[in-house]
Design an enzyme around this catalytic site. Structure first.
Site, PDB file in Angstrom:
ATOM      1  N   ASN A 120      -1.858 -49.672 -10.132  1.00 22.65           N
ATOM      2  CA  ASN A 120      -0.525 -50.223 -10.221  1.00 22.65           C
ATOM      3  C   ASN A 120      -0.351 -51.194  -9.052  1.00 22.65           C
ATOM      4  OD1 ASN A 120       0.050 -48.483 -12.417  1.00 22.65           O
ATOM      5  ND2 ASN A 120       0.515 -46.819 -11.005  1.00 22.65           N
ATOM      6  N   GLN A 138       3.792 -49.298  -8.633  1.00 24.25           N
ATOM      7  CA  GLN A 138       3.101 -48.834  -7.420  1.00 24.25           C
ATOM      8  C   GLN A 138       4.094 -48.125  -6.500  1.00 24.25           C
ATOM      9  OE1 GLN A 138       1.141 -51.939  -5.168  1.00 24.25           O
ATOM     10  NE2 GLN A 138       0.125 -50.479  -3.801  1.00 24.25           N
ATOM     11  N   ASP A 184      -6.055 -36.720  -6.912  1.00 20.90           N
ATOM     12  CA  ASP A 184      -4.614 -36.978  -6.888  1.00 20.90           C
ATOM     13  C   ASP A 184      -3.867 -35.645  -6.816  1.00 20.90           C
ATOM     14  OD1 ASP A 184      -2.745 -39.609  -8.089  1.00 20.90           O
ATOM     15  OD2 ASP A 184      -1.829 -37.633  -7.917  1.00 20.90           O
ATOM     16  N   ILE A 185      -2.823 -35.632  -5.988  1.00 20.29           N
ATOM     17  CA  ILE A 185      -2.070 -34.390  -5.751  1.00 20.29           C
ATOM     18  C   ILE A 185      -1.226 -33.995  -6.968  1.00 20.29           C
ATOM     19  CG2 ILE A 185       0.049 -35.336  -4.704  1.00 20.29           C
ATOM     20  CD1 ILE A 185      -2.079 -32.540  -3.195  1.00 20.29           C
ATOM     21  N   HIS A 240      -4.862 -48.339  -4.292  1.00 21.12           N
ATOM     22  CA  HIS A 240      -5.588 -47.152  -4.757  1.00 21.12           C
ATOM     23  C   HIS A 240      -5.916 -47.328  -6.235  1.00 21.12           C
ATOM     24  CE1 HIS A 240      -1.247 -46.485  -4.823  1.00 21.12           C
ATOM     25  NE2 HIS A 240      -1.420 -45.792  -5.943  1.00 21.12           N
ATOM     26  N   HIS A 283      -6.774 -45.705  -9.634  1.00 19.94           N
ATOM     27  CA  HIS A 283      -6.707 -44.432 -10.360  1.00 19.94           C
ATOM     28  C   HIS A 283      -7.940 -44.327 -11.259  1.00 19.94           C
ATOM     29  CE1 HIS A 283      -2.368 -43.387  -9.644  1.00 19.94           C
ATOM     30  NE2 HIS A 283      -2.268 -44.691  -9.455  1.00 19.94           N
TER      31      HIS A 283
HETATM   32  P1  5GP Z   1       1.046 -45.177  -7.648  1.00 15.98           P
HETATM   33  O1  5GP Z   1       2.232 -45.084  -8.544  1.00 15.98           O
HETATM   34  O2  5GP Z   1       1.388 -45.728  -6.272  1.00 15.98           O
HETATM   35  O3  5GP Z   1      -0.093 -45.911  -8.277  1.00 15.98           O
HETATM   36  O4  5GP Z   1       0.538 -43.698  -7.479  1.00 15.98           O
HETATM   37  C1  5GP Z   1       0.489 -42.997  -6.288  1.00 15.98           C
HETATM   38  C2  5GP Z   1      -0.324 -41.751  -6.534  1.00 15.98           C
HETATM   39  O5  5GP Z   1      -0.597 -41.144  -5.291  1.00 15.98           O
HETATM   40  C3  5GP Z   1       0.390 -40.720  -7.388  1.00 15.98           C
HETATM   41  O6  5GP Z   1      -0.423 -40.413  -8.505  1.00 15.98           O
HETATM   42  C4  5GP Z   1       0.563 -39.536  -6.457  1.00 15.98           C
HETATM   43  O7  5GP Z   1       0.416 -38.307  -7.111  1.00 15.98           O
HETATM   44  C5  5GP Z   1      -0.512 -39.758  -5.421  1.00 15.98           C
HETATM   45  N1  5GP Z   1      -0.198 -39.238  -4.107  1.00 15.98           N
HETATM   46  C6  5GP Z   1       0.916 -39.512  -3.370  1.00 15.98           C
HETATM   47  N2  5GP Z   1       0.859 -38.887  -2.184  1.00 15.98           N
HETATM   48  C7  5GP Z   1      -0.318 -38.208  -2.164  1.00 15.98           C
HETATM   49  C8  5GP Z   1      -0.947 -37.377  -1.185  1.00 15.98           C
HETATM   50  O8  5GP Z   1      -0.438 -37.114  -0.103  1.00 15.98           O
HETATM   51  N3  5GP Z   1      -2.162 -36.853  -1.513  1.00 15.98           N
HETATM   52  C9  5GP Z   1      -2.763 -37.120  -2.712  1.00 15.98           C
HETATM   53  N4  5GP Z   1      -3.973 -36.561  -2.920  1.00 15.98           N
HETATM   54  N5  5GP Z   1      -2.207 -37.914  -3.645  1.00 15.98           N
HETATM   55  C10 5GP Z   1      -1.001 -38.443  -3.380  1.00 15.98           C
END
Ligand code: 5GP
Ligand code: ZN
Length: 134
Positions: free
Chosen positions: A86, A93, A30-31, A99, A101
């Protein structure tokens, strides 16, 4: 899907730090990690959530989560994990490509458990809720 950032990661159009990959899934760091080694495991087909994921991918996705944890165990030796996703805006989400985590946990890292996400049981008893399923 052409405008999906995670589909672009799968296609190699956006760089990422892959730690596990097979024909069905990709696991990358995760970034904006919330823990050292925070990893996202995604199916290699576009699906916004588990309900929209093709059946043939569901088992493979969990296998990829297991392989990812094996890799994290070997490299970072965390003391535990929180694993989950999420689902939908209400669930927090942000990226509309399923995805999972995988969050490594370390002793005394200050984090909570699944129960710390939400505490909104509503007014009905568990029995009343169960009856809705009958
Ligand atoms: P969500 O809230 O949708 O479950 O989380 C999305 C996750 O994707 C976040 O933890 C965010 O840091 C990660 N993320 C979003 N864009 C990128 C990306 O371009 N590269 C990576 N490696 N992670 C990403
Ligand atoms: Zn996608």
């Amino acid at each position: 899907m052409s405008d999906c950032i995670f589909c672009k990661i799968i296609a190699g159009e956006i760089p990422n730090y892959t730690i596990y990959e097979d024909d069905f899934a990709l696991a990358f760091l995760d970034i904006t990690p919330r823990a050292k080694g925070h990893t996202l495991v995604i199916p290699k087909m576009h699906a916004e959530n588990l309900l929209q994921l093709e059946e043939s991918y569901t088992e493979k996705l969990l296998t990829a989560v297991k392989k990812t944890q094996e890799k994290l165990d070997k490299v970072l030796q965390p003391a535990g994990y929180n694993v989950g996703w999420n689902h939908g805006q209400a669930g927090g989400q942000a990226v509309p490509h399923l995805h999972i985590h995988v969050m490594p946990r370390y002793n005394n890292d200050g984090g909570g458990n699944m129960h710390s996400i939400i505490n909104n049981p509503g007014s009905g008893s568990v029995e009343e809720v169960y009856k809705l399923f009958e």
